[in-house]
Motif scaffolding. Structure first.
Motif, PDB file in Angstrom:
ATOM      1  N   HIS A   1       0.821  -1.215  -0.041  1.00 60.67           N
ATOM      2  CA  HIS A   1       0.056   0.003   0.120  1.00 60.67           C
ATOM      3  C   HIS A   1       0.872   1.115   0.002  1.00 60.67           C
ATOM      4  CE1 HIS A   1      -3.069   3.083   1.188  1.00 60.67           C
ATOM      5  NE2 HIS A   1      -2.429   3.352   2.331  1.00 60.67           N
ATOM      6  N   GLU A   2       1.797   1.317   0.867  1.00 60.48           N
ATOM      7  CA  GLU A   2       2.805   2.529   0.969  1.00 60.48           C
ATOM      8  C   GLU A   2       3.548   2.622  -0.391  1.00 60.48           C
ATOM      9  OE1 GLU A   2       3.630   2.005   5.732  1.00 60.48           O
ATOM     10  OE2 GLU A   2       4.783   1.062   4.307  1.00 60.48           O
ATOM     11  N   LEU A   3       3.868   1.743  -0.936  1.00 55.86           N
ATOM     12  CA  LEU A   3       4.553   1.563  -2.443  1.00 55.86           C
ATOM     13  C   LEU A   3       3.699   2.230  -3.373  1.00 55.86           C
ATOM     14  CD1 LEU A   3       6.941  -1.539  -2.196  1.00 55.86           C
ATOM     15  CD2 LEU A   3       7.580   0.943  -2.261  1.00 55.86           C
ATOM     16  N   ASN A   4       2.554   1.695  -3.237  1.00 52.62           N
ATOM     17  CA  ASN A   4       1.667   2.282  -4.327  1.00 52.62           C
ATOM     18  C   ASN A   4       1.241   3.796  -4.276  1.00 52.62           C
ATOM     19  OD1 ASN A   4      -0.335   1.569  -6.511  1.00 52.62           O
ATOM     20  ND2 ASN A   4      -2.037   2.083  -4.818  1.00 52.62           N
ATOM     21  N   VAL A   5       1.048   4.097  -3.067  1.00 57.78           N
ATOM     22  CA  VAL A   5       0.592   5.667  -2.695  1.00 57.78           C
ATOM     23  C   VAL A   5       1.996   6.446  -3.172  1.00 57.78           C
ATOM     24  CG1 VAL A   5       0.583   7.201  -0.948  1.00 57.78           C
ATOM     25  CG2 VAL A   5      -0.703   5.269  -0.832  1.00 57.78           C
ATOM     26  N   MET A   6       3.196   6.024  -2.941  1.00 57.65           N
ATOM     27  CA  MET A   6       4.326   6.744  -3.289  1.00 57.65           C
ATOM     28  C   MET A   6       4.425   6.582  -5.126  1.00 57.65           C
ATOM     29  SD  MET A   6       6.152   7.779  -0.954  1.00 57.65           S
ATOM     30  CE  MET A   6       6.637   7.543   0.906  1.00 57.65           C
ATOM     31  N   LYS A   7       4.188   5.635  -5.522  1.00 51.04           N
ATOM     32  CA  LYS A   7       4.420   5.472  -7.074  1.00 51.04           C
ATOM     33  C   LYS A   7       3.389   6.096  -7.869  1.00 51.04           C
ATOM     34  CE  LYS A   7       6.494   0.946  -7.121  1.00 51.04           C
ATOM     35  NZ  LYS A   7       6.250  -0.731  -7.323  1.00 51.04           N
ATOM     36  N   VAL A   8       2.128   6.212  -7.221  1.00 54.87           N
ATOM     37  CA  VAL A   8       1.012   7.291  -7.665  1.00 54.87           C
ATOM     38  C   VAL A   8       1.350   8.598  -7.752  1.00 54.87           C
ATOM     39  CG1 VAL A   8      -1.309   7.998  -7.433  1.00 54.87           C
ATOM     40  CG2 VAL A   8      -0.961   5.619  -7.484  1.00 54.87           C
ATOM     41  N   PHE A   9       2.189   9.170  -6.528  1.00 59.12           N
ATOM     42  CA  PHE A   9       2.322  10.380  -6.508  1.00 59.12           C
ATOM     43  C   PHE A   9       3.567  10.838  -7.410  1.00 59.12           C
ATOM     44  CE2 PHE A   9       5.765  13.088  -3.839  1.00 59.12           C
ATOM     45  CZ  PHE A   9       5.132  14.242  -4.051  1.00 59.12           C
ATOM     46  N   PHE A  10       4.422   9.913  -7.811  1.00 57.02           N
ATOM     47  CA  PHE A  10       5.690  10.348  -8.575  1.00 57.02           C
ATOM     48  C   PHE A  10       5.230  10.238  -9.889  1.00 57.02           C
ATOM     49  CE2 PHE A  10       8.140   9.883  -4.480  1.00 57.02           C
ATOM     50  CZ  PHE A  10       8.751  11.056  -4.586  1.00 57.02           C
ATOM     51  N   ALA A  11       4.079   9.452 -10.294  1.00 52.50           N
ATOM     52  CA  ALA A  11       3.629   9.319 -11.434  1.00 52.50           C
ATOM     53  C   ALA A  11       2.761  10.415 -11.801  1.00 52.50           C
ATOM     54  CB  ALA A  11       2.978   8.020 -11.664  1.00 52.50           C
ATOM     55  N   GLU A  12       2.280  11.391 -11.107  1.00 57.88           N
ATOM     56  CA  GLU A  12       1.380  12.394 -11.472  1.00 57.88           C
ATOM     57  C   GLU A  12       2.138  13.534 -12.376  1.00 57.88           C
ATOM     58  OE1 GLU A  12      -0.291  13.862  -7.733  1.00 57.88           O
ATOM     59  OE2 GLU A  12      -1.841  12.240  -7.638  1.00 57.88           O
ATOM     60  N   LYS A  13       1.309  14.163 -13.089  1.00 59.16           N
ATOM     61  CA  LYS A  13       2.024  15.272 -13.780  1.00 59.16           C
ATOM     62  C   LYS A  13       1.747  16.443 -12.857  1.00 59.16           C
ATOM     63  CE  LYS A  13       1.882  13.490 -18.480  1.00 59.16           C
ATOM     64  NZ  LYS A  13       1.347  13.665 -19.724  1.00 59.16           N
ATOM     65  N   ILE A  14       2.616  16.933 -12.093  1.00 57.88           N
ATOM     66  CA  ILE A  14       2.666  18.058 -11.379  1.00 57.88           C
ATOM     67  C   ILE A  14       3.082  19.206 -11.982  1.00 57.88           C
ATOM     68  CG2 ILE A  14       3.156  19.159  -9.168  1.00 57.88           C
ATOM     69  CD1 ILE A  14       3.138  16.247  -7.892  1.00 57.88           C
ATOM     70  N   HIS A  15       2.406  20.486 -12.132  1.00 61.14           N
ATOM     71  CA  HIS A  15       2.857  21.426 -13.088  1.00 61.14           C
ATOM     72  C   HIS A  15       3.554  22.620 -12.031  1.00 61.14           C
ATOM     73  CE1 HIS A  15       1.236  19.792 -16.550  1.00 61.14           C
ATOM     74  NE2 HIS A  15       0.103  19.524 -15.825  1.00 61.14           N
ATOM     75  N   GLU A  16       3.275  22.540 -10.692  1.00 63.12           N
ATOM     76  CA  GLU A  16       4.177  23.599  -9.767  1.00 63.12           C
ATOM     77  C   GLU A  16       4.802  22.988  -8.916  1.00 63.12           C
ATOM     78  OE1 GLU A  16       1.247  26.545  -8.540  1.00 63.12           O
ATOM     79  OE2 GLU A  16       0.259  26.727 -10.473  1.00 63.12           O
ATOM     80  N   MET A  17       5.857  23.582  -8.467  1.00 64.15           N
ATOM     81  CA  MET A  17       6.723  22.703  -7.525  1.00 64.15           C
ATOM     82  C   MET A  17       6.200  22.801  -6.438  1.00 64.15           C
ATOM     83  SD  MET A  17      10.833  23.551  -6.551  1.00 64.15           S
ATOM     84  CE  MET A  17      11.180  23.604  -8.466  1.00 64.15           C
ATOM     85  N   GLU A  18       5.428  23.713  -5.919  1.00 64.07           N
ATOM     86  CA  GLU A  18       4.623  23.979  -4.447  1.00 64.07           C
ATOM     87  C   GLU A  18       3.681  22.954  -4.328  1.00 64.07           C
ATOM     88  OE1 GLU A  18       5.039  26.339  -6.484  1.00 64.07           O
ATOM     89  OE2 GLU A  18       6.259  27.808  -5.593  1.00 64.07           O
TER      90      GLU A  18
END
Length: 341
Positions: A87-104
């Motif tokens: 579960h923890e790994l999946n949460v992390m992978k989803v986060f880093f796979a997201e396209k985030i357009h602002e550093m904040e």
């Protein structure tokens, strides 16, 4: 130096207390499969560990709890850094796979994920919160009562704030004050500017500038949002769920501290690079002397950009938190490397 038997018993007590938040007795330890000692032997060793300062006996309970010294030994010698759950790994992978357009968004989302996975309070400091310094300050009058304050940092970042000129203060007085401020504040880290204004520069301004008090207040207000812009927090009220913090006054003191940007920066300022653990009174602020603070730094090309921290009770899941911070800090460094290129 603790014997192997004492190490096993201390490790079992810390593990059990982290899970239960209840004093641990010899009988419960003897039932563990990894501690093959009789209750009588365990009781004797627990007494010795208490005398050595590694355990405490709350009230008249027959059980023991770890002391700050006991937690420190556990973290330094006994803690096991496990692999993250699926579960923890999946949460992390989803986060880093997201396209985030602002550093904040990266920092706020990282704080939210950490507090959600740990049920503790997470704090993320954006890039260079400690190393960014003031390069130059300008105050340009727009009319008799308003001016624009321009702050330039050593990284080339420029910020503008509309400020009020103290009533009756001549432009020449403003220029004189700006010259003094640039002379004394150049190369000072941004998070230290406020304290420098009052503790060192106010006395000097008083000798040369009429109405300096109002001018200092004006500059302070202009700086007020800068520290908070770099601090991202989540789960501050998670402290309320911990049985150690049923004392409302104790929790209020912690929450008040977490609401002050200078206090947060002071709390994290002395933490070194890499993963660091501060337990109880090892923390620099008295308000969190019943807490543990674990931090990890994230770097790009060998340059430390910021810090991720978890604040919780001393009865913290150290192995889990350290593993999460290690994983997240490394992946954040990879993510941010793309922003900086």
């Amino acid at each position: 130096m603790l014997s192997e038997r004492q190490r096993k018993i201390l490790n079992a007590i810390v593990d059990d207390y982290i899970r239960s938040a209840e004093p641990v007795g010899s009988r419960s330890i003897s039932k563990r499969g990894d501690v093959a000692f009789s209750p009588a032997t365990i009781r004797n060793e627990m007494s010795d560990l208490e005398e050595l300062g590694y355990l405490e006996q709350p009230h008249t309970s027959a059980g023991r709890i770890p002391s700050h010294k006991g937690y420190r030994y556990y973290v330094d010698h006994l803690v096991k850094y496990g692999t993250l759950s699926s579960h923890e790994l999946n949460v992390m992978k989803v986060f880093f796979a997201e396209k985030i357009h602002e550093m904040e968004q990266v920092f706020q989302q990282a704080a939210t994920i950490l507090s959600g996975l740990t049920n503790y309070t997470s704090i993320v400091l954006g890039p260079e919160v400690f190393s960014t310094t003031l390069k130059n300050l300008q105050i340009i009058p727009l009319d008799d009562r308003t001016a624009v304050a321009i702050f330039v940092t050593n990284t080339g970042h420029v910020e503008n704030r509309i400020v009020q000129i103290p009533e009756g203060m001549a432009v020449s007085e403003v220029e004189k004050a700006v010259n003094i401020l640039n002379n004394r504040l150049a190369q000072v880290p941004l998070f230290q500017l406020k304290s420098k204004l009052y503790n060192e520069i106010g006395a000097e301004l008083s000798k040369y500038v009429n109405g300096y008090e109002e001018l200092i207040l004006t500059i302070e207000n202009a700086l007020e949002d800068h520290e908070e812009d770099r601090i991202y927090m989540s789960g501050a009220t998670n402290m309320l769920m911990q049985p150690e913090f049923r004392d409302v006054d104790k929790v209020k003191l912690i929450l008040d501290t977490l609401g002050e940007a200078p206090a947060i920066l002071k709390m994290l300022d002395t933490m070194s690079e890499g993963i660091q653990v501060r337990i109880g009174s090892e923390n620099s602020l008295a308000a969190i002397n019943n807490c543990s603070l674990i931090t990890a730094t994230y770097s790009v090309d060998g340059h430390c950009l910021g810090t991720i921290g978890i604040l919780g009770p001393t009865r913290m899941e150290y192995g889990k938190v350290i593993s999460l911070l290690d994983y997240l800090s490394k992946d954040m460094a990879l993510l941010l490397a793309r922003w900086y290129k």
